[in-house]
Structure formats: C-alpha cells, structure tokens
Design a protein around this motif. Structure first.
Motif, short mmCIF file in Angstrom:
data_model
loop_
_atom_site.label_atom_id
_atom_site.label_comp_id
_atom_site.label_asym_id
_atom_site.label_seq_id
_atom_site.Cartn_x
_atom_site.Cartn_y
_atom_site.Cartn_z
N GLY A 1 0.83 -1.21 0.00
CA GLY A 1 0.00 0.00 0.00
C GLY A 1 0.86 1.26 0.00
N ASP A 2 2.14 1.13 0.40
CA ASP A 2 3.04 2.30 0.41
C ASP A 2 3.51 2.67 -0.99
OD1 ASP A 2 2.81 1.84 3.07
OD2 ASP A 2 4.93 1.36 3.44
N LEU A 3 3.30 1.74 -1.95
CA LEU A 3 3.79 1.98 -3.31
C LEU A 3 2.66 2.51 -4.19
CD1 LEU A 3 5.76 -1.37 -3.70
CD2 LEU A 3 6.80 0.91 -3.62
N GLU A 4 3.00 3.31 -5.20
CA GLU A 4 1.96 3.84 -6.10
C GLU A 4 1.78 2.85 -7.25
OE1 GLU A 4 2.83 8.42 -6.48
OE2 GLU A 4 4.62 7.23 -6.17
N GLN A 5 0.55 2.33 -7.39
CA GLN A 5 0.35 1.25 -8.36
C GLN A 5 0.39 1.71 -9.82
OE1 GLN A 5 -3.50 -0.18 -7.12
NE2 GLN A 5 -4.49 0.81 -8.85
N ASN A 6 0.27 3.02 -10.06
CA ASN A 6 0.28 3.49 -11.45
C ASN A 6 1.69 3.68 -12.02
OD1 ASN A 6 -2.30 5.18 -10.09
ND2 ASN A 6 -2.68 3.82 -11.82
N PHE A 7 2.70 3.32 -11.20
CA PHE A 7 4.08 3.45 -11.67
C PHE A 7 4.80 2.11 -11.59
CE2 PHE A 7 2.83 7.62 -10.28
CZ PHE A 7 3.35 8.45 -11.27
#
Ligand SMILES: Cc1cc2nc3c(=O)[nH]c(=O)nc-3n(C[C@H](O)[C@H](O)[C@H](O)COP(=O)(O)OP(=O)(O)OC[C@H]3O[C@@H](n4cnc5c(N)ncnc54)[C@H](O)[C@@H]3O)c2cc1C
Length: 410
Positions: free
Chosen positions: A197-203
């Motif tokens: 959840g700490d990571l941005e899924q669109n990248f």
C-alpha cells in the motif's frame, strides 16, 4: 470476397488480428491450445510480471478502438520511478497488467463484440502443418484422434515464442531460415505480499539502482482495485538458492528495499522457484513461409525489454493494414494475400531486427547495461523512452540510440 483465415494462437497478437479483421467484416477462426483465459488463473508465479502497454501497444489498442475496454479493466500506467524519482512521465493512455489480464480483455472483446465473425476454438492444439497447402491437424483436449483442417487462404502463426509452426516452416521452406542466440539472461518473479500500500500502483518502480529489479502491480482476484505486486529479479545463469537466509543475503546486496515488501513465506517460495531462461533470441530470415505468416513472438523472440506484448499487438495491426491495401474487388485472392504478406514482411522484418538489437543491449542481468540505462534515464536521454514512443518506429528508436555513440555498441 473474404479470405479464409486461420489464426494459430489466441495470445495478444492473434486476438488483435482477429478483432481488426472482424471490425472490417472479415471472419476468422482462432485455434488456441489452452482453455478460455477467462476460466484460467490470471497469473502464475513465473509469468505474472507487470507489463506496461505503452507506445507500440497503444497504437494497436487505438487501432481496434479498445481504449475504453482497457481503461475499465486495467491499472493505468503513469510512468516509471527509480528510487522514488520520476524518470518516465507517461502522458498518453497506457496500462500496467500481466499477460493474463491483457489476454482476458482482448478475449472478452472478441467474444462479446464480434462473436458472429470470430470463432475461437479453445483447447485445440495445432500440429503437422503443411505450409504450402495451408492445412494442419488439431489435437482437441480430451480426444485421441487428430482432426484435419484447411486448406486456408492464409494461416497466421501467432503461437508465441515456442512456436511449433515456426519450426515446421523452417523444415519445409528453404527460404525461411531461423537463427538462434542466447545472451545468458534468466529471471524469477518475486511476489511482494506486504506493505505494498506504500507503493503507487500506477508506476513501475525500480527499488534499487544496484541491479535493476522492476516492481509493478497487476490485477488481483478482485481486479484492478485489488492489485498484486511482483518484482522481476534478473540473473546471468540458472541461479538456485539453498535457503531463506540465502535469499535474504542476496536481496541485501541487490536491493535491500525489497525486503520491506516480502514476508518470509514469499521469500521461501521464491527460493524454490526455478529461474527461467529468457535470454534466447530466435530471428527469421523472413516472416512468411508458403501460406503461413508469422506475428508477435512467433515472428521473433527476444529478451524482454517491455516490448513483447506491445510489439506483438502492433505486428497484427501492420499485417491488417497490408491486407487492407491489397485485398480488393477484382484482385485474385491468392495474389492479394501474397502481396499483403510481402508488404507486411517489408514493414515488420526491420522492426524485429531493431527490437532484437535493443534487447541484446538491455540485458538486466548485465551490470554495465543497467548502469548505462540508469545514467541515461536520469539524464533524460533514455533509450527505453525512445522504444516506448507511440510516434517512433523501433527502427527509428534504434537509429537515435545508435547516435548516442560507442556507449551503445556493446
Ligand atoms: C519472463 C518474461 C517477461 C516478459 N516481460 C514482458 C514485458 O515486460 N513487456 C512485454 O510487453 N512483454 C513481456 N514478455 C513477453 C510477452 O509475454 C510476450 O512477448 C507476448 O505475450 C507475445 O504475444 P504473442 O501473442 O506473440 O504470443 P503468446 O502470448 O505467447 O501467445 C501464444 C498463444 O499461442 C498458443 N499456442 C501455442 N502453441 C500452440 C499450438 N500449437 N496450437 C494452438 N495454440 C498454440 C499459446 O497457448 C498462447 O496462448 C515477457 C515474457 C517473459 C517470458
């Protein structure tokens, strides 16, 4: 007036071609060895890498008017980050997904929008092709006897990197020759199962500069709202781990940041995975043999540089455009198809050579290739940005990359 077309392999290349033909009222039959992807697991531990559909794939998705379908079902791609720094800012439509997610969207389009023109025969494995006659046998799942099909005006070989059609064509057609290389590039997929959840899924995320490991999200069981994260881990050989401790030690060296995102269970499962050899390059002297024309990975297989599915879908668009130019009232069908296939070959063969050239120089298990790639990316002259472009051909991307000088020769 319609040609009689069989497509072998219902992957991204075969499906984009069938949809393109159907949009022009041309029927086709797809023979796919596996079950309907909508009934299969969308991911498996060795093939669930996150793929960005960008420039070349985008051209094909626009061509079949499927932007809305992709937007609805897949995670949007906004770019690439290296240690949190944005190095690719993707402004056009684009998506991140596994091959399973992409094939599911395309299969849904084929079955829901074009069921009158696209006949998909799942669990039909093609064997024993006669390339001059355009005939073949099919092994139906669960049945002992082979059934013969054909003759077809055109047989499309879109049966992927392990293409059996390609091997048979090389045996039957002297002008169709294959060359093979192996650059020593192996791969394993590491499932990231905590703190994602700490990571941005669109990248797509490169979590370490030491040795490139690209992490990305794909659709989970609940679709794009429920993403699963994986990181691709490259090796120069068929690497094995002896224990969980061994994996942890190696990750401490390669990319300590990844340990925050992986439980001991995920790392133990990873330790047991065999490495896949993805460094093989199979190139062909031409992209047709008799009545067979090759698309996607069956036309050329090369180490992944993010272009496998993108290029496979674009190759289908290029073949369809060549067919539009030549199949016309008053032109004999055999002549028209021959001209279309030659036209496709002239357009796409140089593209396969260019993408293989780039692939050979972007081996993620080669430290120099990766350091070079990252330096150029940070300086904003990334060869990978050129190759992702929706306006440049692969040949033009290669020419511009070559202009960067000796740094790219090896
Ligand atoms: C580890 C790894 C990482 C990758 N990373 C990326 C990436 O980051 N980006 C990217 O764009 N691509 C990537 N790829 C490549 C990508 O998955 C392929 O290039 C792409 O799927 C090729 O599409 P295709 O339609 O040509 O073939 P495929 O997707 O392979 O489809 C071929 C189809 O033909 C069927 N088939 C095979 N033989 C027969 C037969 N005899 N009869 C009937 N059907 C048959 C198969 O079941 C399959 O459905 C990667 C591949 C690997 C292995």
């Amino acid at each position: 007036m319609n040609p009689n077309i069989a497509i072998i392999g219902g992957g991204p290349a075969g499906l984009v071609l069938a949809i393109s033909l159907a949009r022009r009222g041309i029927p086709s039959v797809i023979f796919e060895a596996l079950d309907n992807p909508l009934n299969l697991e969308k991911y498996n531990p060795s093939r669930s890498y996150a793929i960005d559909i960008t420039g070349h794939g985008l051209k094909a998705i626009r061509y079949i008017d499927a932007i809305k379908d992709f937007d609805e079902k897949l995670i949007a791609f906004d770019g690439m980050k290296v240690n949190g720094k944005l190095v690719t800012d993707w402004q056009e439509p684009g998506w991140i997904a596994s091959r399973g997610d992409i094939v599911s969207v395309l299969t849904t389009i084929a079955l829901e929008k074009h069921s009158d023109l696209i006949d998909i025969r799942f669990q039909h494995r093609v064997e024993n092709i006669d390339v001059d006659a355009g005939t073949f046998d099919v092994q139906k799942e669960g049945e002992a006897a082979l059934v013969s099909f054909g003759p077809y005006d055109l047989v499309v070989g879109s049966d992927g990197g392990g293409s059996c059609l390609r091997e048979q064509a090389a045996e039957q057609e002297p002008a169709y020759q294959l060359t093979r290389e192996d650059i020593g590039f192996y791969f394993k997929m590491l499932a990231m199962d905590r703190n994602t959840g700490d990571l941005e899924q669109n990248f797509l995320q490169v979590l370490s500069k030491k040795l490139l490991m690209v992490a990305g999200a794909i659709n989970g069981p609940g679709g794009k709202e429920d993403p699963l994260w994986f990181s691709a881990v490259p090796y120069a050989n068929d690497h094995r781990y002896s224990s969980l401790e061994d994996v942890k030690k190696d990750m401490q060296k390669r990319c300590p940041a990844i340990l925050k995102y992986c439980s001991d269970e995920a790392l133990s499962a990873f330790a047991d995975l065999p490495a896949q050899n993805i460094g093989r390059i199979t190139s062909a002297s031409q992209l047709y043999a008799g009545k067979v024309v090759f698309l996607g990975d069956a036309a050329i297989s090369y180490p992944p540089i993010g272009q496998g599915i993108n290029g496979a879908m674009e190759s289908a668009k290029v073949l369809d455009e060549a067919m539009i130019r030549h199949i016309k009232p008053g032109v004999d069908m055999r002549v028209a198809i021959k001209r279309a296939v030659h036209d496709y070959n002239a357009a796409w063969l140089p593209e396969t050579k260019a993408v293989a050239w780039m692939g050979k120089r972007s081996n993620q298990s080669n430290r120099w290739h990766m350091i070079r790639g990252l330096i150029l990316a940070v300086l904003n002259i990334s060869a990978m940005d050129l190759i992702k472009s929706s306006t440049l051909s692969y040949s033009e991307a290669m020419r511009r990359t070559q202009k960067l000088g000796p740094v790219w020769w090896g």
